[in-house]
Design a protein around this motif. Structure first.
Motif, PDB file in Angstrom:
ATOM      1  N   GLU A 125       8.827  -7.747  -5.180  1.00 49.98           N
ATOM      2  CA  GLU A 125       8.792  -8.789  -4.136  1.00 49.98           C
ATOM      3  C   GLU A 125       8.955  -8.275  -3.057  1.00 49.98           C
ATOM      4  O   GLU A 125       8.151  -8.194  -1.829  1.00 49.98           O
ATOM      5  CB  GLU A 125       9.287 -10.229  -4.408  1.00 49.98           C
ATOM      6  CG  GLU A 125       8.544 -11.188  -5.183  1.00 49.98           C
ATOM      7  CD  GLU A 125       9.086 -12.132  -4.958  1.00 49.98           C
ATOM      8  OE1 GLU A 125      10.128 -12.879  -3.798  1.00 49.98           O
ATOM      9  OE2 GLU A 125       9.134 -13.461  -6.327  1.00 49.98           O
ATOM     10  N   VAL A 126      10.038  -7.537  -3.364  1.00 44.68           N
ATOM     11  CA  VAL A 126      10.762  -6.845  -1.809  1.00 44.68           C
ATOM     12  C   VAL A 126       9.961  -5.843  -1.288  1.00 44.68           C
ATOM     13  O   VAL A 126       9.679  -4.976  -0.074  1.00 44.68           O
ATOM     14  CB  VAL A 126      12.528  -6.877  -2.070  1.00 44.68           C
ATOM     15  CG1 VAL A 126      13.073  -6.299  -1.010  1.00 44.68           C
ATOM     16  CG2 VAL A 126      13.038  -8.285  -1.579  1.00 44.68           C
ATOM     17  N   LEU A 127       9.961  -5.357  -2.963  1.00 42.60           N
ATOM     18  CA  LEU A 127       9.171  -3.469  -2.590  1.00 42.60           C
ATOM     19  C   LEU A 127       7.881  -3.778  -2.185  1.00 42.60           C
ATOM     20  O   LEU A 127       7.120  -3.055  -1.307  1.00 42.60           O
ATOM     21  CB  LEU A 127       9.086  -2.473  -4.115  1.00 42.60           C
ATOM     22  CG  LEU A 127      10.839  -2.206  -4.612  1.00 42.60           C
ATOM     23  CD1 LEU A 127      10.255  -1.914  -6.509  1.00 42.60           C
ATOM     24  CD2 LEU A 127      11.423  -0.972  -4.229  1.00 42.60           C
ATOM     25  N   HIS A 128       7.082  -4.569  -2.251  1.00 41.25           N
ATOM     26  CA  HIS A 128       5.883  -5.197  -1.659  1.00 41.25           C
ATOM     27  C   HIS A 128       5.686  -5.225  -0.608  1.00 41.25           C
ATOM     28  O   HIS A 128       5.109  -5.101  -0.033  1.00 41.25           O
ATOM     29  CB  HIS A 128       5.365  -6.425  -2.608  1.00 41.25           C
ATOM     30  CG  HIS A 128       3.643  -6.489  -2.781  1.00 41.25           C
ATOM     31  ND1 HIS A 128       3.568  -7.701  -1.849  1.00 41.25           N
ATOM     32  CD2 HIS A 128       2.722  -6.051  -3.818  1.00 41.25           C
ATOM     33  CE1 HIS A 128       1.949  -7.708  -2.197  1.00 41.25           C
ATOM     34  NE2 HIS A 128       1.557  -6.481  -2.692  1.00 41.25           N
ATOM     35  N   GLU A 129       7.140  -6.418  -0.221  1.00 39.88           N
ATOM     36  CA  GLU A 129       6.905  -5.896   1.090  1.00 39.88           C
ATOM     37  C   GLU A 129       6.873  -5.189   1.412  1.00 39.88           C
ATOM     38  O   GLU A 129       6.844  -4.812   3.227  1.00 39.88           O
ATOM     39  CB  GLU A 129       7.935  -7.430   2.078  1.00 39.88           C
ATOM     40  CG  GLU A 129       7.826  -8.297   2.810  1.00 39.88           C
ATOM     41  CD  GLU A 129       9.132  -8.891   2.865  1.00 39.88           C
ATOM     42  OE1 GLU A 129       9.816  -8.480   3.673  1.00 39.88           O
ATOM     43  OE2 GLU A 129       8.801 -10.153   2.298  1.00 39.88           O
ATOM     44  N   ILE A 141      -2.438   3.699  13.441  1.00 43.29           N
ATOM     45  CA  ILE A 141      -2.138   5.317  13.347  1.00 43.29           C
ATOM     46  C   ILE A 141      -3.181   6.069  12.405  1.00 43.29           C
ATOM     47  O   ILE A 141      -3.896   7.108  13.144  1.00 43.29           O
ATOM     48  CB  ILE A 141      -0.695   5.670  13.548  1.00 43.29           C
ATOM     49  CG1 ILE A 141      -0.242   6.219  12.666  1.00 43.29           C
ATOM     50  CG2 ILE A 141      -0.009   5.655  14.467  1.00 43.29           C
ATOM     51  CD1 ILE A 141       1.043   7.603  12.125  1.00 43.29           C
ATOM     52  N   GLY A 142      -3.727   5.476  11.741  1.00 42.89           N
ATOM     53  CA  GLY A 142      -5.059   6.526  10.997  1.00 42.89           C
ATOM     54  C   GLY A 142      -4.415   6.766   9.649  1.00 42.89           C
ATOM     55  O   GLY A 142      -4.936   8.015   9.354  1.00 42.89           O
ATOM     56  N   ASP A 143      -3.197   6.860   9.429  1.00 48.30           N
ATOM     57  CA  ASP A 143      -2.590   8.074   8.818  1.00 48.30           C
ATOM     58  C   ASP A 143      -3.169   7.921   7.872  1.00 48.30           C
ATOM     59  O   ASP A 143      -2.606   6.793   6.691  1.00 48.30           O
ATOM     60  CB  ASP A 143      -1.365   7.639   8.992  1.00 48.30           C
ATOM     61  CG  ASP A 143      -0.071   8.293   7.890  1.00 48.30           C
ATOM     62  OD1 ASP A 143      -0.788   9.269   7.086  1.00 48.30           O
ATOM     63  OD2 ASP A 143       1.017   8.588   7.753  1.00 48.30           O
ATOM     64  N   VAL A 144      -3.983   8.565   6.736  1.00 53.60           N
ATOM     65  CA  VAL A 144      -4.960   7.972   5.415  1.00 53.60           C
ATOM     66  C   VAL A 144      -4.349   8.737   4.067  1.00 53.60           C
ATOM     67  O   VAL A 144      -4.294   7.839   3.749  1.00 53.60           O
ATOM     68  CB  VAL A 144      -6.612   8.050   5.813  1.00 53.60           C
ATOM     69  CG1 VAL A 144      -6.555   7.566   6.363  1.00 53.60           C
ATOM     70  CG2 VAL A 144      -6.663   9.791   5.688  1.00 53.60           C
ATOM     71  N   ALA A 145      -2.871   9.790   4.526  1.00 56.65           N
ATOM     72  CA  ALA A 145      -2.648   9.686   3.634  1.00 56.65           C
ATOM     73  C   ALA A 145      -1.123   9.137   2.951  1.00 56.65           C
ATOM     74  O   ALA A 145      -1.466   9.130   2.234  1.00 56.65           O
ATOM     75  CB  ALA A 145      -1.944  11.125   3.771  1.00 56.65           C
ATOM     76  N   THR A 146      -0.800   8.345   3.918  1.00 58.07           N
ATOM     77  CA  THR A 146       0.040   7.116   3.518  1.00 58.07           C
ATOM     78  C   THR A 146      -0.156   6.552   3.092  1.00 58.07           C
ATOM     79  O   THR A 146       0.427   5.245   2.253  1.00 58.07           O
ATOM     80  CB  THR A 146       1.479   6.969   4.756  1.00 58.07           C
ATOM     81  OG1 THR A 146       2.030   8.843   5.471  1.00 58.07           O
ATOM     82  CG2 THR A 146       2.651   5.808   4.294  1.00 58.07           C
ATOM     83  N   GLU A 147      -1.394   6.214   3.794  1.00 58.40           N
ATOM     84  CA  GLU A 147      -1.869   4.455   2.899  1.00 58.40           C
ATOM     85  C   GLU A 147      -2.526   5.098   1.329  1.00 58.40           C
ATOM     86  O   GLU A 147      -2.096   3.431   0.988  1.00 58.40           O
ATOM     87  CB  GLU A 147      -3.394   4.757   3.836  1.00 58.40           C
ATOM     88  CG  GLU A 147      -4.115   3.599   3.449  1.00 58.40           C
ATOM     89  CD  GLU A 147      -5.937   3.251   4.089  1.00 58.40           C
ATOM     90  OE1 GLU A 147      -6.783   2.488   4.430  1.00 58.40           O
ATOM     91  OE2 GLU A 147      -5.678   3.898   5.472  1.00 58.40           O
ATOM     92  N   PHE A 153       0.699   2.872  -4.785  1.00 60.21           N
ATOM     93  CA  PHE A 153       2.119   2.692  -5.202  1.00 60.21           C
ATOM     94  C   PHE A 153       1.585   1.168  -5.716  1.00 60.21           C
ATOM     95  O   PHE A 153       2.023   0.167  -6.336  1.00 60.21           O
ATOM     96  CB  PHE A 153       3.474   2.246  -3.951  1.00 60.21           C
ATOM     97  CG  PHE A 153       3.791   3.638  -4.894  1.00 60.21           C
ATOM     98  CD1 PHE A 153       3.676   4.855  -4.991  1.00 60.21           C
ATOM     99  CD2 PHE A 153       4.829   4.192  -3.119  1.00 60.21           C
ATOM    100  CE1 PHE A 153       3.924   5.837  -4.648  1.00 60.21           C
ATOM    101  CE2 PHE A 153       5.059   5.357  -2.746  1.00 60.21           C
ATOM    102  CZ  PHE A 153       5.084   6.577  -3.868  1.00 60.21           C
ATOM    103  N   LEU A 154       1.205   0.016  -5.082  1.00 61.18           N
ATOM    104  CA  LEU A 154       0.336  -0.644  -4.157  1.00 61.18           C
ATOM    105  C   LEU A 154       0.248  -1.470  -6.095  1.00 61.18           C
ATOM    106  O   LEU A 154       0.127  -2.490  -6.489  1.00 61.18           O
ATOM    107  CB  LEU A 154       0.150  -1.827  -3.448  1.00 61.18           C
ATOM    108  CG  LEU A 154       0.856  -1.422  -2.271  1.00 61.18           C
ATOM    109  CD1 LEU A 154      -0.014  -2.112  -0.794  1.00 61.18           C
ATOM    110  CD2 LEU A 154       2.056  -3.293  -2.255  1.00 61.18           C
ATOM    111  N   ARG A 155      -1.001  -0.362  -6.404  1.00 57.73           N
ATOM    112  CA  ARG A 155      -2.114  -1.159  -7.029  1.00 57.73           C
ATOM    113  C   ARG A 155      -1.333  -1.524  -8.643  1.00 57.73           C
ATOM    114  O   ARG A 155      -0.904  -1.940  -9.335  1.00 57.73           O
ATOM    115  CB  ARG A 155      -2.931   0.021  -7.615  1.00 57.73           C
ATOM    116  CG  ARG A 155      -3.982  -0.292  -8.818  1.00 57.73           C
ATOM    117  CD  ARG A 155      -4.943   0.888  -8.421  1.00 57.73           C
ATOM    118  NE  ARG A 155      -5.531   0.771  -7.490  1.00 57.73           N
ATOM    119  CZ  ARG A 155      -5.406   1.608  -6.128  1.00 57.73           C
ATOM    120  NH1 ARG A 155      -4.692   3.071  -6.798  1.00 57.73           N
ATOM    121  NH2 ARG A 155      -6.309   1.834  -5.126  1.00 57.73           N
ATOM    122  N   ALA A 156      -0.545  -0.011  -9.112  1.00 57.52           N
ATOM    123  CA  ALA A 156       1.102   0.281 -10.037  1.00 57.52           C
ATOM    124  C   ALA A 156       1.621  -0.815 -10.013  1.00 57.52           C
ATOM    125  O   ALA A 156       2.030  -2.142 -10.757  1.00 57.52           O
ATOM    126  CB  ALA A 156       1.268   1.707  -9.986  1.00 57.52           C
TER     127      ALA A 156
END
Length: 169
Positions: A125-129, A141-147, A153-156
């Protein structure tokens, strides 16, 4: 003459940019990534302890699952640290700094197998947040690489959350 001055000013400003983003644009992302990395490091340590100290009928299954989980987390820590480096910042994580930044706390008492799984789910839960906060900053800022990194990470994490939650039923 005015055009040359404007071009020189633009050229000078570009010297201070990393990958098209300014330091100020990426500062919020880096703060969120540092928090994520600190939480990941505490989570990793807890998973290692759970892996080593699991007992009972669930031993074989959870021993392997905790190992899978900490191997994933170990890779993610490296990916996050390298992403911070992309922005020109050096991650400098002592254990003291990690514990100061982390919202997750170490587990010092002996836990049953079920309590270990519940603890993993609380950490998720904390990691997801954390991931969602960093994702929001990267989208701003439109940083698609970090996105993309965070989306992976979120999907996994969401899949593993489902699996560990199902284990408790």
């Amino acid at each position: 003459m005015e055009i040359i001055k404007t071009q020189n000013k633009i050229a000078k400003n570009k010297e201070f940019k990393k990958l098209g983003f300014t330091y100020l644009e990426t500062a919020e992302i880096v703060v969120h990534l540092n928090t994520l990395m600190a939480n990941y490091q505490v989570h990793y340590n807890k998973l290692r302890n759970f892996h080593w100290n699991i007992e009972g009928p669930e031993f074989f299954e959870l021993h392997d699952e905790f190992e899978k989980e900490y191997n994933t987390v170990k890779k993610n820590i490296d990916v996050v640290a390298e992403r911070i480096r992309v922005f020109g910042i050096k991650p400098n994580f002592t254990l003291k700094k990690t514990l100061e930044l982390s919202e997750l706390k170490e587990t010092e008492q002996h836990l049953s197998a079920i309590e270990m799984v519940r603890e993993v789910l609380k950490d998720f839960e904390v990691l997801h947040e954390n991931m969602m906060s960093a994702l929001g900053a990267s989208l701003d800022i439109g940083d698609v690489a970090t996105e993309q990194m965070l989306t992976d990470f979120l999907r996994a994490l969401e899949k593993r959350n489902w699996m560990f939650t199902s284990y408790l039923k």
